[in-house]
Design a protein around this motif. Structure first.
Motif, PDB file in Angstrom:
ATOM      1  N   ASN A 125       0.858  -1.189   0.000  1.00  0.00           N
ATOM      2  CA  ASN A 125       0.000   0.000   0.000  1.00  0.00           C
ATOM      3  C   ASN A 125       0.893   1.238   0.000  1.00  0.00           C
ATOM      4  O   ASN A 125       1.031   1.922   1.009  1.00  0.00           O
ATOM      5  CB  ASN A 125      -0.920  -0.021   1.220  1.00  0.00           C
ATOM      6  CG  ASN A 125      -2.057   0.968   1.091  1.00  0.00           C
ATOM      7  OD1 ASN A 125      -2.177   1.673   0.096  1.00  0.00           O
ATOM      8  ND2 ASN A 125      -2.888   1.035   2.115  1.00  0.00           N
ATOM      9  N   ASP A 126       1.502   1.495  -1.157  1.00  0.00           N
ATOM     10  CA  ASP A 126       2.534   2.530  -1.234  1.00  0.00           C
ATOM     11  C   ASP A 126       2.035   3.882  -1.727  1.00  0.00           C
ATOM     12  O   ASP A 126       2.838   4.766  -2.040  1.00  0.00           O
ATOM     13  CB  ASP A 126       3.693   2.056  -2.123  1.00  0.00           C
ATOM     14  CG  ASP A 126       3.241   1.730  -3.547  1.00  0.00           C
ATOM     15  OD1 ASP A 126       2.082   2.025  -3.903  1.00  0.00           O
ATOM     16  OD2 ASP A 126       4.058   1.174  -4.314  1.00  0.00           O
ATOM     17  N   SER A 127       0.717   4.065  -1.798  1.00  0.00           N
ATOM     18  CA  SER A 127       0.181   5.326  -2.320  1.00  0.00           C
ATOM     19  C   SER A 127      -0.636   6.095  -1.285  1.00  0.00           C
ATOM     20  O   SER A 127      -1.418   6.975  -1.634  1.00  0.00           O
ATOM     21  CB  SER A 127      -0.686   5.055  -3.556  1.00  0.00           C
ATOM     22  OG  SER A 127      -1.765   4.182  -3.227  1.00  0.00           O
ATOM     23  N   VAL A 128      -0.464   5.744  -0.012  1.00  0.00           N
ATOM     24  CA  VAL A 128      -1.232   6.411   1.046  1.00  0.00           C
ATOM     25  C   VAL A 128      -0.931   7.908   1.074  1.00  0.00           C
ATOM     26  O   VAL A 128      -1.836   8.745   1.118  1.00  0.00           O
ATOM     27  CB  VAL A 128      -0.933   5.787   2.422  1.00  0.00           C
ATOM     28  CG1 VAL A 128      -1.699   6.534   3.515  1.00  0.00           C
ATOM     29  CG2 VAL A 128      -1.306   4.316   2.435  1.00  0.00           C
ATOM     30  N   ALA A 129       0.359   8.263   1.045  1.00  0.00           N
ATOM     31  CA  ALA A 129       0.740   9.679   1.094  1.00  0.00           C
ATOM     32  C   ALA A 129       0.164  10.435  -0.091  1.00  0.00           C
ATOM     33  O   ALA A 129      -0.346  11.557   0.045  1.00  0.00           O
ATOM     34  CB  ALA A 129       2.254   9.812   1.129  1.00  0.00           C
ATOM     35  N   SER A 130       0.230   9.826  -1.273  1.00  0.00           N
ATOM     36  CA  SER A 130      -0.311  10.471  -2.475  1.00  0.00           C
ATOM     37  C   SER A 130      -1.812  10.693  -2.372  1.00  0.00           C
ATOM     38  O   SER A 130      -2.347  11.686  -2.875  1.00  0.00           O
ATOM     39  CB  SER A 130      -0.002   9.622  -3.711  1.00  0.00           C
ATOM     40  OG  SER A 130       1.384   9.624  -3.980  1.00  0.00           O
ATOM     41  N   SER A 131      -2.517   9.777  -1.712  1.00  0.00           N
ATOM     42  CA  SER A 131      -3.970   9.903  -1.577  1.00  0.00           C
ATOM     43  C   SER A 131      -4.358  11.014  -0.609  1.00  0.00           C
ATOM     44  O   SER A 131      -5.477  11.545  -0.668  1.00  0.00           O
ATOM     45  CB  SER A 131      -4.580   8.570  -1.118  1.00  0.00           C
ATOM     46  OG  SER A 131      -4.246   8.290   0.234  1.00  0.00           O
ATOM     47  N   ILE A 132      -3.453  11.366   0.285  1.00  0.00           N
ATOM     48  CA  ILE A 132      -3.729  12.424   1.258  1.00  0.00           C
ATOM     49  C   ILE A 132      -3.584  13.810   0.643  1.00  0.00           C
ATOM     50  O   ILE A 132      -4.344  14.735   0.950  1.00  0.00           O
ATOM     51  CB  ILE A 132      -2.804  12.284   2.483  1.00  0.00           C
ATOM     52  CG1 ILE A 132      -3.120  10.995   3.239  1.00  0.00           C
ATOM     53  CG2 ILE A 132      -2.929  13.486   3.422  1.00  0.00           C
ATOM     54  CD1 ILE A 132      -2.144  10.692   4.358  1.00  0.00           C
ATOM     55  N   VAL A 133      -2.606  13.962  -0.249  1.00  0.00           N
ATOM     56  CA  VAL A 133      -2.264  15.286  -0.787  1.00  0.00           C
ATOM     57  C   VAL A 133      -3.465  16.032  -1.378  1.00  0.00           C
ATOM     58  O   VAL A 133      -3.655  17.227  -1.092  1.00  0.00           O
ATOM     59  CB  VAL A 133      -1.128  15.168  -1.818  1.00  0.00           C
ATOM     60  CG1 VAL A 133      -0.912  16.497  -2.547  1.00  0.00           C
ATOM     61  CG2 VAL A 133       0.168  14.735  -1.130  1.00  0.00           C
ATOM     62  N   PRO A 134      -4.325  15.398  -2.188  1.00  0.00           N
ATOM     63  CA  PRO A 134      -5.466  16.140  -2.744  1.00  0.00           C
ATOM     64  C   PRO A 134      -6.452  16.636  -1.694  1.00  0.00           C
ATOM     65  O   PRO A 134      -7.266  17.531  -1.979  1.00  0.00           O
ATOM     66  CB  PRO A 134      -6.137  15.103  -3.663  1.00  0.00           C
ATOM     67  CG  PRO A 134      -5.081  14.109  -3.974  1.00  0.00           C
ATOM     68  CD  PRO A 134      -4.252  14.026  -2.738  1.00  0.00           C
TER      69      PRO A 134
ATOM     70  N   LEU B  29       7.572  14.023  -7.087  1.00  0.00           N
ATOM     71  CA  LEU B  29       8.405  15.119  -6.583  1.00  0.00           C
ATOM     72  C   LEU B  29       7.535  16.317  -6.203  1.00  0.00           C
ATOM     73  O   LEU B  29       7.777  16.975  -5.186  1.00  0.00           O
ATOM     74  CB  LEU B  29       9.436  15.521  -7.636  1.00  0.00           C
ATOM     75  CG  LEU B  29      10.415  16.622  -7.222  1.00  0.00           C
ATOM     76  CD1 LEU B  29      11.207  16.218  -5.997  1.00  0.00           C
ATOM     77  CD2 LEU B  29      11.352  16.976  -8.373  1.00  0.00           C
ATOM     78  N   LYS B  30       6.506  16.591  -6.992  1.00  0.00           N
ATOM     79  CA  LYS B  30       5.610  17.711  -6.680  1.00  0.00           C
ATOM     80  C   LYS B  30       4.912  17.492  -5.345  1.00  0.00           C
ATOM     81  O   LYS B  30       4.760  18.431  -4.555  1.00  0.00           O
ATOM     82  CB  LYS B  30       4.579  17.872  -7.802  1.00  0.00           C
ATOM     83  CG  LYS B  30       5.149  18.448  -9.097  1.00  0.00           C
ATOM     84  CD  LYS B  30       4.055  18.609 -10.130  1.00  0.00           C
ATOM     85  CE  LYS B  30       4.611  19.180 -11.428  1.00  0.00           C
ATOM     86  NZ  LYS B  30       3.552  19.312 -12.468  1.00  0.00           N
ATOM     87  N   GLU B  31       4.485  16.259  -5.089  1.00  0.00           N
ATOM     88  CA  GLU B  31       3.828  15.946  -3.818  1.00  0.00           C
ATOM     89  C   GLU B  31       4.785  16.125  -2.659  1.00  0.00           C
ATOM     90  O   GLU B  31       4.419  16.663  -1.602  1.00  0.00           O
ATOM     91  CB  GLU B  31       3.294  14.511  -3.842  1.00  0.00           C
ATOM     92  CG  GLU B  31       2.105  14.325  -4.771  1.00  0.00           C
ATOM     93  CD  GLU B  31       1.764  12.873  -5.019  1.00  0.00           C
ATOM     94  OE1 GLU B  31       0.634  12.596  -5.436  1.00  0.00           O
ATOM     95  OE2 GLU B  31       2.650  12.002  -4.819  1.00  0.00           O
ATOM     96  N   ARG B  32       5.999  15.689  -2.862  1.00  0.00           N
ATOM     97  CA  ARG B  32       6.986  15.827  -1.781  1.00  0.00           C
ATOM     98  C   ARG B  32       7.286  17.286  -1.497  1.00  0.00           C
ATOM     99  O   ARG B  32       7.379  17.704  -0.340  1.00  0.00           O
ATOM    100  CB  ARG B  32       8.268  15.097  -2.140  1.00  0.00           C
ATOM    101  CG  ARG B  32       9.277  15.166  -1.003  1.00  0.00           C
ATOM    102  CD  ARG B  32      10.596  14.555  -1.373  1.00  0.00           C
ATOM    103  NE  ARG B  32      11.502  14.663  -0.234  1.00  0.00           N
ATOM    104  CZ  ARG B  32      12.670  15.272  -0.268  1.00  0.00           C
ATOM    105  NH1 ARG B  32      13.075  15.851  -1.368  1.00  0.00           N
ATOM    106  NH2 ARG B  32      13.432  15.327   0.794  1.00  0.00           N
ATOM    107  N   ILE B  33       7.442  18.090  -2.537  1.00  0.00           N
ATOM    108  CA  ILE B  33       7.717  19.513  -2.347  1.00  0.00           C
ATOM    109  C   ILE B  33       6.552  20.185  -1.628  1.00  0.00           C
ATOM    110  O   ILE B  33       6.751  21.004  -0.720  1.00  0.00           O
ATOM    111  CB  ILE B  33       7.992  20.182  -3.711  1.00  0.00           C
ATOM    112  CG1 ILE B  33       9.332  19.688  -4.271  1.00  0.00           C
ATOM    113  CG2 ILE B  33       8.006  21.701  -3.570  1.00  0.00           C
ATOM    114  CD1 ILE B  33       9.626  20.164  -5.677  1.00  0.00           C
ATOM    115  N   PHE B  34       5.342  19.812  -2.010  1.00  0.00           N
ATOM    116  CA  PHE B  34       4.154  20.381  -1.361  1.00  0.00           C
ATOM    117  C   PHE B  34       4.127  20.036   0.129  1.00  0.00           C
ATOM    118  O   PHE B  34       3.888  20.901   0.977  1.00  0.00           O
ATOM    119  CB  PHE B  34       2.898  19.853  -2.050  1.00  0.00           C
ATOM    120  CG  PHE B  34       1.618  20.271  -1.380  1.00  0.00           C
ATOM    121  CD1 PHE B  34       1.173  21.580  -1.437  1.00  0.00           C
ATOM    122  CD2 PHE B  34       0.859  19.338  -0.679  1.00  0.00           C
ATOM    123  CE1 PHE B  34      -0.012  21.961  -0.799  1.00  0.00           C
ATOM    124  CE2 PHE B  34      -0.318  19.709  -0.045  1.00  0.00           C
ATOM    125  CZ  PHE B  34      -0.750  21.030  -0.115  1.00  0.00           C
TER     126      PHE B  34
END
Length: 206
Positions: A23-32, A51-56
């Motif tokens: 389940n490696d997309s948890v962080a990505s699902s939070i960003v929006p 990279l955009k998610e990390r910078i955000f």
């Protein structure tokens, strides 16, 4: 997260540690779901993010822990390790655990890393599961000029006996030096002598 009807304003600290493997997309699902991110500490484990998610997420982060995290450009290419550092001069603490096999380093990675001027402003710089292509000699040259950053290096189980011998020689030199004109690093590797490890740890925290 999917049931939230409002956007989030995140402050303080965020830890993403997936309960289930893969389940490696948890962080990505939070960003929006976030409209404002004022995080000071971010801990990510076993994630793949852009990279955009990390910078955000890291705009205001001071303490950053990435444990087997893969950061990618929009085209799917993995961001090189040194590029992760270049984005964030404001960090106080940086901890990074490499994947096995490592997916974001090359033979020039660590030579380029030591060229980043503000790395010496970090308070703590900890690396784990370090592969053998870590340029230990160029690192040690850098370390002898380091007076500010507490550096800890823990190496992969897969390094060769020859590489271990070079690490041990560096450890011996650090232990035998009476007065360090630099901030001595902590170095740990498989098969390391326990007594030497304890002495080095004492020097490290002194």
């Amino acid at each position: 997260m999917n049931k939230l009807s409002s956007k989030l304003w995140i402050t303080g600290a965020l830890t993403v540690y997936p309960k289930n493997a893969g389940n490696d997309s948890v962080a990505s699902s939070i960003v929006p779901k976030i409209y404002r991110c004022d995080l000071k500490r971010l801990n990510l484990y076993d994630q793949v993010i852009s990279l955009k998610e990390r910078i955000f997420l890291c705009s205001y982060v001071k303490d950053l822990i990435l444990n087997q995290v893969t950061v990618k450009y929009d085209n799917g290419t993995v961001v090189a390790f040194e590029k992760l550092i270049e984005q964030f001069p404001q960090l106080n603490v940086f901890e990074f655990t490499f994947t096995t096999p490592s997916n974001n380093i090359s033979k020039n990675t660590f030579k380029e890393l030591w060229k980043i001027s503000y790395l010496s402003n970090y308070h703590c710089f900890y690396l784990y599961n370090i592969p053998e292509n870590f340029e230990i000699d160029s690192f040690y040259s850098y370390m002898k000029k380091n007076k500010n950053t507490r550096v800890s290096l823990e190496f992969s189980d897969q390094i060769s006996e020859e590489y271990k011998a070079r690490l041990e020689a560096i450890v011996d030199e650090i232990i035998e030096t009476q007065n360090h004109e630099y901030k001595p690093p902590y170095i740990k590797f498989p098969g390391m002598n326990g007594e030497k490890r304890n002495i080095l740890l004492d020097i490290f925290f002194r």
